[in-house]
Design an enzyme around this catalytic site. Structure first.
Site, PDB file in Angstrom:
ATOM      1  N   GLU A  91     -32.470 -23.626  47.160  1.00  0.00           N
ATOM      2  CA  GLU A  91     -33.538 -23.411  48.122  1.00  0.00           C
ATOM      3  C   GLU A  91     -33.042 -23.752  49.524  1.00  0.00           C
ATOM      4  O   GLU A  91     -32.233 -24.666  49.700  1.00  0.00           O
ATOM      5  CB  GLU A  91     -34.765 -24.269  47.774  1.00  0.00           C
ATOM      6  CG  GLU A  91     -35.386 -23.841  46.451  1.00  0.00           C
ATOM      7  CD  GLU A  91     -36.542 -24.725  46.001  1.00  0.00           C
ATOM      8  OE1 GLU A  91     -36.663 -25.848  46.521  1.00  0.00           O
ATOM      9  OE2 GLU A  91     -37.319 -24.289  45.150  1.00  0.00           O
ATOM     10  N   ASP A 128     -37.393 -28.161  38.734  1.00  0.00           N
ATOM     11  CA  ASP A 128     -38.027 -27.387  37.658  1.00  0.00           C
ATOM     12  C   ASP A 128     -37.203 -27.370  36.381  1.00  0.00           C
ATOM     13  O   ASP A 128     -37.752 -27.291  35.286  1.00  0.00           O
ATOM     14  CB  ASP A 128     -38.250 -25.945  38.114  1.00  0.00           C
ATOM     15  CG  ASP A 128     -39.401 -25.824  39.100  1.00  0.00           C
ATOM     16  OD1 ASP A 128     -39.991 -26.867  39.456  1.00  0.00           O
ATOM     17  OD2 ASP A 128     -39.714 -24.705  39.517  1.00  0.00           O
TER      18      ASP A 128
END
Length: 398
Positions: free
Chosen positions: A151, A167
């Site tokens: 990210e 996650d």
């Protein structure tokens, strides 16, 4: 089903939200851009795997606010309208480097860089935007694909780029940035043998943590789900943190938990005491500023629900401090939080064993193993205000 992020693993300087299943990232606006609209990203394939690699640059164009994808040259393409049920998204795949080779693309967005081995990812569009992969759902079309993502935010203030395990823990990679003086900062590499070491650490436990591991029918280990998704799917017992939470609640019924949420504001303190099922926090004047119900494992692992952290100056900072303390099991041994001594983390028998294993296998000890793992600067993040090049290195699965 749309992927629901617990918290984007990004720096506090970046604001983030999930809109219609689309990751929307941004940061404060600054006049007089010093950073180009696109910067080069050098992708190196050191995985040792023979399958083709596919790369995707997905997110939001900050200049327009449009959601879409970028091609290898940094050209932006807005997503077309989606449907209900979701419709196939345009093929945004970029052919990645072959084993032992590197490939440089240009990145113009703020969002995610996905990469997959052997098979392209299946992205869909709803009326609200892009549906992110959600492999905690057994019917997700990407469930049996080996993939991962990084990210990042790119704006006038520079580049923030991180590796993330918020996650899931899957195909390993490291990130880096080249500064204007030519030096390179990197993070995210595992120790030698760290990939297998992580999974073995879960397998060696007898208290349910091995249930997080997902494998393909051919025996390939694909990933370990985060404990949040483990609890939500039943792969991890929902009671896994109860004993620790109960002990914390008992301790602070008769003593005070002091939270100093801002490192640069040492005089801003809040004081927590438990009354029944509630921990009340007061300020220096004795006024109650916020309260928390006794959290369950879902709230602890996700840093949400009963530990919700709004983007404010009081509850959010206290909540993120509590979240870090619960996940790292430091609340019983240190009544002054946050505890930033990594040697004290994960020492209780009841702790976030997933995060413990992730950090233990990182070469520099840094990771985003839960949503607020940046408390105490434990996160795997590189940042530069004048970046010349970014790096994504695909590491061995060993």
């Amino acid at each position: 089903m749309p992927h629901q992020l617990t918290r984007p693993a990004l720096p506090l300087a970046a604001a983030a939200a999930l809109v219609g299943g689309v990751l929307v990232l941004g940061a404060p606006d600054h006049a007089g851009a010093a950073v180009p609209d696109t910067i080069p990203l050098k992708i190196t394939n050191n995985s040792g795997r023979s399958e083709p690699v596919y790369v995707y640059d997905l997110g939001t164009q900050l200049s327009s606010g449009q959601q879409g994808w970028a091609d290898a040259n940094g050209g932006f393409h807005a997503w077309p309208a989606g449907g209900n049920p979701p419709t196939p998204a345009p093929d945004a795949a970029i052919a990645g480097p072959t084993p032992g080779q590197s490939k440089t693309i240009r990145i113009p967005l703020s969002g995610r860089i996905y990469f997959s081995y052997g098979q392209k990812l299946d992205f869909r569009l709803t009326t609200g935007g892009l549906v992110q992969p959600a492999v905690q759902n057994p019917s997700d079309p990407n469930r049996n694909i080996l993939f991962n993502w990084s990210e990042y935010t790119l704006n006038d203030s520079g580049l923030w780029l991180n590796s993330t395990q918020v996650d899931m823990f899957s195909a390993p990679y490291a990130v880096g940035v080249q500064r204007s003086d030519g030096s390179v900062s990197s993070t995210g590499h595992l120790k030698s043998g760290g990939y297998n070491g992580f999974f073995n650490a879960l397998r060696d436990r007898s208290d349910g943590w091995a249930g997080l591991i997902q494998t393909r029918s051919d025996g390939t280990v694909l990933r370990a789900l985060s404990p949040l998704y483990g609890v939500e799917t039943g792969a991890l017992p929902a009671s896994v943190m109860d004993d620790y939470v109960n002990r914390v609640w008992q301790k602070y019924t008769t003593s005070t938990l002091t939270v100093t949420p801002f490192a640069d504001q040492p005089n801003t303190k809040y004081y927590g005491r438990v009354s029944g099922n509630v921990m009340n926090f007061t300020n220096a004047s004795g006024a109650v500023v916020t309260s928390f119900q006794k959290p369950d494992a879902d709230s602890v692992f996700g840093c949400h629900k009963l530990l919700d952290a709004p983007n404010d100056t009081v509850r959010g900072p206290i909540s993120r401090t509590l979240c870090a303390g619960f996940n790292r099991s430091t609340l019983l041994v240190n009544p002054n939080q946050p505890d930033t001594s990594a040697a004290a983390f994960y020492q209780d028998a009841v702790t976030n064993q997933y995060a413990r294993a992730v950090h233990a296998q990182m070469a520099d000890g840094k990771a985003y193993a839960f949503a607020f793992d940046d408390v105490g600067n434990q996160e795997s993040l590189v940042h530069d205000g004048d970046p010349r090049q970014a790096y994504l290195t695909l590491d061995p699965l060993s």
